[in-house]
Design a protein around this motif. Structure first.
Motif, PDB file in Angstrom:
ATOM      1  N   ARG A 281      -8.437   8.044  -3.701  1.00  0.00           N
ATOM      2  CA  ARG A 281      -8.793   7.450  -2.290  1.00  0.00           C
ATOM      3  C   ARG A 281      -7.914   6.411  -1.814  1.00  0.00           C
ATOM      4  NH1 ARG A 281     -14.436   5.645  -1.661  1.00  0.00           N
ATOM      5  NH2 ARG A 281     -14.983   7.608  -2.109  1.00  0.00           N
ATOM      6  N   TYR A 282      -7.830   5.467  -2.632  1.00  0.00           N
ATOM      7  CA  TYR A 282      -7.142   4.250  -2.539  1.00  0.00           C
ATOM      8  C   TYR A 282      -5.695   4.239  -2.937  1.00  0.00           C
ATOM      9  CZ  TYR A 282      -6.573  -0.762  -1.023  1.00  0.00           C
ATOM     10  OH  TYR A 282      -6.147  -1.954  -0.759  1.00  0.00           O
ATOM     11  N   HIS A 283      -4.776   3.870  -2.243  1.00  0.00           N
ATOM     12  CA  HIS A 283      -3.345   3.729  -2.889  1.00  0.00           C
ATOM     13  C   HIS A 283      -3.101   2.284  -3.115  1.00  0.00           C
ATOM     14  CE1 HIS A 283       1.054   4.146  -3.634  1.00  0.00           C
ATOM     15  NE2 HIS A 283       0.762   5.331  -3.359  1.00  0.00           N
ATOM     16  N   PRO A 284      -2.997   2.054  -4.535  1.00  0.00           N
ATOM     17  CA  PRO A 284      -2.823   0.658  -5.061  1.00  0.00           C
ATOM     18  C   PRO A 284      -1.705  -0.125  -4.929  1.00  0.00           C
ATOM     19  CG  PRO A 284      -2.702   2.087  -6.844  1.00  0.00           C
ATOM     20  CD  PRO A 284      -3.125   2.975  -5.655  1.00  0.00           C
ATOM     21  N   GLU A 285      -0.445   0.641  -4.450  1.00  0.00           N
ATOM     22  CA  GLU A 285       0.801   0.071  -4.056  1.00  0.00           C
ATOM     23  C   GLU A 285       0.886  -0.463  -2.583  1.00  0.00           C
ATOM     24  OE1 GLU A 285       4.503   1.359  -6.801  1.00  0.00           O
ATOM     25  OE2 GLU A 285       4.357   2.357  -4.759  1.00  0.00           O
ATOM     26  N   TRP A 286       0.305   0.309  -1.748  1.00  0.00           N
ATOM     27  CA  TRP A 286       0.458   0.116  -0.522  1.00  0.00           C
ATOM     28  C   TRP A 286      -0.795  -0.338   0.246  1.00  0.00           C
ATOM     29  CZ3 TRP A 286       2.752   5.346  -1.403  1.00  0.00           C
ATOM     30  CH2 TRP A 286       4.053   5.303  -1.669  1.00  0.00           C
ATOM     31  N   LYS A 287      -1.939  -0.369  -0.375  1.00  0.00           N
ATOM     32  CA  LYS A 287      -3.273  -1.032  -0.074  1.00  0.00           C
ATOM     33  C   LYS A 287      -3.655   0.033   1.235  1.00  0.00           C
ATOM     34  CE  LYS A 287      -2.882  -4.612  -3.171  1.00  0.00           C
ATOM     35  NZ  LYS A 287      -1.661  -4.194  -3.571  1.00  0.00           N
ATOM     36  N   SER A 288      -3.483   1.177   1.158  1.00  0.00           N
ATOM     37  CA  SER A 288      -4.132   2.052   2.243  1.00  0.00           C
ATOM     38  C   SER A 288      -4.809   3.303   1.580  1.00  0.00           C
ATOM     39  CB  SER A 288      -2.417   2.472   2.742  1.00  0.00           C
ATOM     40  OG  SER A 288      -1.651   3.175   1.783  1.00  0.00           O
ATOM     41  N   LEU A 329      -1.269  12.385  -9.847  1.00  0.00           N
ATOM     42  CA  LEU A 329      -2.514  11.556 -10.075  1.00  0.00           C
ATOM     43  C   LEU A 329      -2.539  10.430 -10.093  1.00  0.00           C
ATOM     44  CD1 LEU A 329      -4.546  14.882 -11.026  1.00  0.00           C
ATOM     45  CD2 LEU A 329      -4.615  13.854  -8.880  1.00  0.00           C
ATOM     46  N   ASP A 330      -1.662  10.042 -11.517  1.00  0.00           N
ATOM     47  CA  ASP A 330      -1.539   8.856 -12.017  1.00  0.00           C
ATOM     48  C   ASP A 330      -0.614   7.990 -11.616  1.00  0.00           C
ATOM     49  OD1 ASP A 330       0.612   9.818 -13.004  1.00  0.00           O
ATOM     50  OD2 ASP A 330       0.253   9.431 -15.128  1.00  0.00           O
ATOM     51  N   TYR A 331      -0.118   8.172 -10.348  1.00  0.00           N
ATOM     52  CA  TYR A 331       1.034   7.388  -9.679  1.00  0.00           C
ATOM     53  C   TYR A 331       0.241   5.971  -9.139  1.00  0.00           C
ATOM     54  CZ  TYR A 331       4.776   6.157  -6.514  1.00  0.00           C
ATOM     55  OH  TYR A 331       6.070   5.335  -6.012  1.00  0.00           O
ATOM     56  N   ALA A 332       1.116   4.960  -9.765  1.00  0.00           N
ATOM     57  CA  ALA A 332       0.685   3.578  -9.610  1.00  0.00           C
ATOM     58  C   ALA A 332      -0.816   3.242 -10.166  1.00  0.00           C
ATOM     59  CB  ALA A 332       0.965   3.109  -8.121  1.00  0.00           C
ATOM     60  N   GLU A 337      -8.006   4.989 -14.534  1.00  0.00           N
ATOM     61  CA  GLU A 337      -8.080   4.725 -13.033  1.00  0.00           C
ATOM     62  C   GLU A 337      -7.830   5.915 -12.218  1.00  0.00           C
ATOM     63  OE1 GLU A 337      -6.733   0.010 -12.472  1.00  0.00           O
ATOM     64  OE2 GLU A 337      -5.316   1.496 -12.080  1.00  0.00           O
ATOM     65  N   TRP A 338      -7.751   7.058 -12.905  1.00  0.00           N
ATOM     66  CA  TRP A 338      -7.090   8.343 -12.185  1.00  0.00           C
ATOM     67  C   TRP A 338      -8.131   9.669 -13.150  1.00  0.00           C
ATOM     68  CZ3 TRP A 338      -4.257  12.000 -14.767  1.00  0.00           C
ATOM     69  CH2 TRP A 338      -3.560  11.843 -16.123  1.00  0.00           C
ATOM     70  N   THR A 339      -8.165  10.807 -12.392  1.00  0.00           N
ATOM     71  CA  THR A 339      -8.819  11.856 -13.165  1.00  0.00           C
ATOM     72  C   THR A 339      -7.859  13.041 -13.175  1.00  0.00           C
ATOM     73  OG1 THR A 339     -11.109  11.159 -12.139  1.00  0.00           O
ATOM     74  CG2 THR A 339     -10.620  13.565 -13.120  1.00  0.00           C
ATOM     75  N   PRO A 340      -7.677  13.426 -14.384  1.00  0.00           N
ATOM     76  CA  PRO A 340      -6.778  14.784 -14.707  1.00  0.00           C
ATOM     77  C   PRO A 340      -7.213  15.819 -13.927  1.00  0.00           C
ATOM     78  CG  PRO A 340      -7.565  13.773 -16.888  1.00  0.00           C
ATOM     79  CD  PRO A 340      -8.563  13.124 -15.722  1.00  0.00           C
ATOM     80  N   ASN A 341      -6.277  16.904 -13.346  1.00  0.00           N
ATOM     81  CA  ASN A 341      -6.741  18.178 -12.725  1.00  0.00           C
ATOM     82  C   ASN A 341      -7.290  18.993 -13.636  1.00  0.00           C
ATOM     83  OD1 ASN A 341      -4.771  19.593 -14.459  1.00  0.00           O
ATOM     84  ND2 ASN A 341      -3.022  18.991 -12.932  1.00  0.00           N
TER      85      ASN A 341
END
Length: 643
Positions: A281-288, A329-332, A337-341
């Motif tokens: 849900r949340y983008h850690p790099e851009w805080k969006s 899915l694991d970008y940044a 902190e991410w779930t595989p497909n």
């Protein structure tokens, strides 16, 4: 041209059952014709039809300056088809009226005032209301639109000038304001014609709350920012550029959006547009927030946005921002902190499907436009058709070339011979995709220095290196992109608040850099060998890439015709080389068509006196060769006499 008013007397709605079907399937490509605010007629009364998607609301009403911003005065009704769309007609509301949606959720006693996700016009930030607007416009770019395929096809010369509309040039009226779309049209078109660029790419023009985000934190996916004028003013800008033969590409951001309370986030008391899963849900790099690309209605929203700019604003292409962040899915994100497909991998299958559908839709509706990916990894098939497993883009930014090239140029020339490989490596993959070579805004911000500031040496050497960089870029396979200010050697990093350092053009060395870029553009457009076979191995041939000791490379660019050929030699040291022999495919006189060390560009004037006669002396596996003078920190470009 006045807007044609829809008559909704019989149904009370613009939305059909088929619209709802397509919306829920994720295949509606023109939702902007149905959702949002639309001036209409019902039973002979003029007003505005409103429609908004809020499936988890128990109450939705339109508030605005026409009803004192009081919730409940103009309620919308929920459609009975389970679509989650609320709709209604409000008599007397029309062009220029301000509005928002008041939404009361079925969850957590949540109520909120939201801007319209489909608004075609917004108040000037920091104000946040949407505006009912008649977007009709009489276009005058028919000649351009008829011939657009010529200018956007893979064999065409595409040299793009990347622009931030608000800071390209500040008016000299002492008010510290940005240029309007109307002012920008005249000034920018004239400049692009003078300098020879074929296209302009605007950093996201879509409405955004924070000016300092440069548009990359988009909230108004169907509205040009009101900071510089009305929707018609932006249409005029595109129209004006088209009439002068300049293509318009728009940056577009489907990867993430800001969390401002009046926008898309937590729209109806649930995670409607953003992903439901916390890890996505949340983008850690851009805080969006990250769009839920697995949700069909969100797909319809985004694909409709892309089509909207090609349809209503005659854009010639979209450049999709941050594609890499969508694909992985694991970008940044760190482990955990991410779930595989579903297959256990890191690939975002929803995003892959979305991008393929996006590009298929764009090409089906507007086959003469460009879909461009900013993709920074080695993902295979970004520009391959979706039907063969690719993503379906027309062009991809070559970030590998950009990073390697700038790393090489940052080296003191004495050390370049030890890193010769990073200069020549790009050719090994240059034809794996259809590429654009970007020297973009990202390279001249956040303390990275301006392009000229990255160059080593004293001021003369910095300028010589910059001219060499541009010469190398314009003769390397791939389309071209240069961010504003680089073309005349701006010394400072780009600052969106202050604009460009145009005063530097009063000095001859900076005028020389601009003239060099102008002449490169003209040669690039004139010589088909420099653009016709950009994505084909037949378009490039090394003469010599092995002279690391002297830091010299030489190569041929070829067009489809056998005699369509250009010879390029680059000397990456400040030491001039005399009698440097380079093999050529045939004899005759080879004319020196450009030399970055020419005095008019700010160079020292070392060169080949207009050209060199080939000698029947073998070199580099060829029977003929040229004894050349290679100027210091310079590129020289030759064509056979008569070509």
């Amino acid at each position: 041209m006045q807007q044609r008013l829809d008559d909704i007397t019989k149904t009370g709605s613009l939305i059909t059952d088929y619209d709802v079907y397509l919306f829920r399937q994720g295949t509606h490509t023109r939702l902007y014709e149905k959702l949002g605010s639309h001036i209409a007629i019902s039973s002979g009364v003029k007003g505005t039809f409103f429609a908004v998607w809020a499936p988890n609301a128990v109450e939705v009403s339109v508030i605005g300056d026409f009803n004192g911003w009081v919730a409940g005065k103009n309620p919308l009704r929920a459609r009975s088809d389970g679509s989650g769309i609320w709709e209604g007609f409000i008599p007397g509301v029309g062009h220029g009226d301000l509005y928002k949606y008041y939404i009361r959720s079925r969850y957590n006693n949540y109520s909120v005032e939201k801007g319209d996700p489909f608004a075609c016009y917004w108040e000037v930030p920091p104000k946040t209301a949407s505006i009912v607007w008649d977007t009709s416009y009489s276009w005058h770019d028919r000649a351009w639109m008829r011939r657009r395929e010529e200018f956007n096809n893979p064999a065409a010369p595409i040299s793009t000038y990347e622009v931030h509309a608000g800071s390209w040039r500040l008016p000299d009226d002492g008010k510290g304001r940005c240029m309007s779309y109307q002012e920008l049209a005249v000034e920018l078109a004239s400049y692009l014609l003078d300098t020879g660029f074929t296209h302009v790419e605007f950093l996201p023009i879509m409405e955004h709350p924070l000016y300092a985000s440069w548009g990359y934190q988009t909230l108004g996916y169907f509205a040009p920012t009101s900071r510089y004028g009305t929707p018609q003013d932006f249409m005029h800008l595109v129209d004006y550029l088209h009439k002068r033969g300049i293509g318009v590409i728009l940056d577009w951001v489907p990867s993430h959006f800001p969390s401002d309370g009046y926008g898309l986030s937590y729209f109806d008391g649930t995670h409607l547009y953003e992903h439901e899963q916390p890890g996505q849900r949340y983008h850690p790099e851009w805080k969006s927030y990250v769009f839920n690309l697995g949700r069909n209605e969100v797909r319809s929203f985004l694909i409709s946005s892309a089509v909207f700019w090609l349809d209503r604003y005659h854009a010639d292409g979209i450049r999709v921002d941050a594609v890499s962040s969508m694909l992985y899915l694991d970008y940044a994100r760190r482990p955990g902190e991410w779930t595989p497909n579903i297959y256990g991998g890191r690939e975002n299958l929803d995003a892959i499907g979305f991008l393929r559908k996006l590009n298929d839709t764009v090409h089906a509706n507007y086959p003469d436009t460009l879909a461009i990916a900013e993709e920074a990894t080695a993902w295979a098939g970004v520009t391959a058709p979706g039907a063969t497993g690719g993503l379906g883009f027309d062009l991809k930014w070559n970030m590998g070339w950009m990073h390697d090239t700038l790393d090489y140029f940052a080296l003191d020339p004495i050390y370049r011979k030890y890193r010769h490989d990073i200069l020549t490596f790009s050719i090994s993959y240059a034809f794996s995709e259809r590429y654009i070579l970007p020297l973009s805004h990202d390279e001249v911000v956040h303390e990275k220095s301006a392009l000229i500031g990255k160059m080593p040496g004293d001021e003369w050497q910095k300028r010589a290196n910059l001219r060499l960089l541009f010469g190398y870029m314009f003769t390397h396979p791939g389309k071209k992109l240069l961010f504003m200010g680089g073309e005349f050697g701006q010394w400072s990093e780009w600052n969106h608040e202050t604009g460009l350092e145009w005063h530097l053009l009063q000095y001859a060395p900076h005028r020389g850099i601009l003239r060099w870029v102008t002449d490169l553009n003209r040669l690039y457009r004139r010589k088909t060998a420099l653009h016709e076979c950009d994505a084909k191995p037949s378009g490039f041939e090394w003469v010599d890439f092995s002279d690391a000791e002297k830091s010299i490379i030489s190569y041929l660019r070829r067009g489809r015709s056998v005699d369509d050929i250009v010879l390029v030699a680059c000397n990456f040291t400040p030491v001039p080389r005399y009698g440097y022999r380079i093999g050529v495919p045939f004899g005759g006189f080879w004319r020196e068509v450009l030399n970055s060390d020419a005095v008019e560009y700010g160079g020292s004037g070392v060169g080949n006196l207009g050209g060199v006669e080939a000698e029947q002396v073998p070199a580099h596996g060829r029977a003929w060769s040229l004894p050349l003078t290679l100027p210091p920190l310079a590129v020289v470009i030759f064509t056979p006499e008569g070509a």
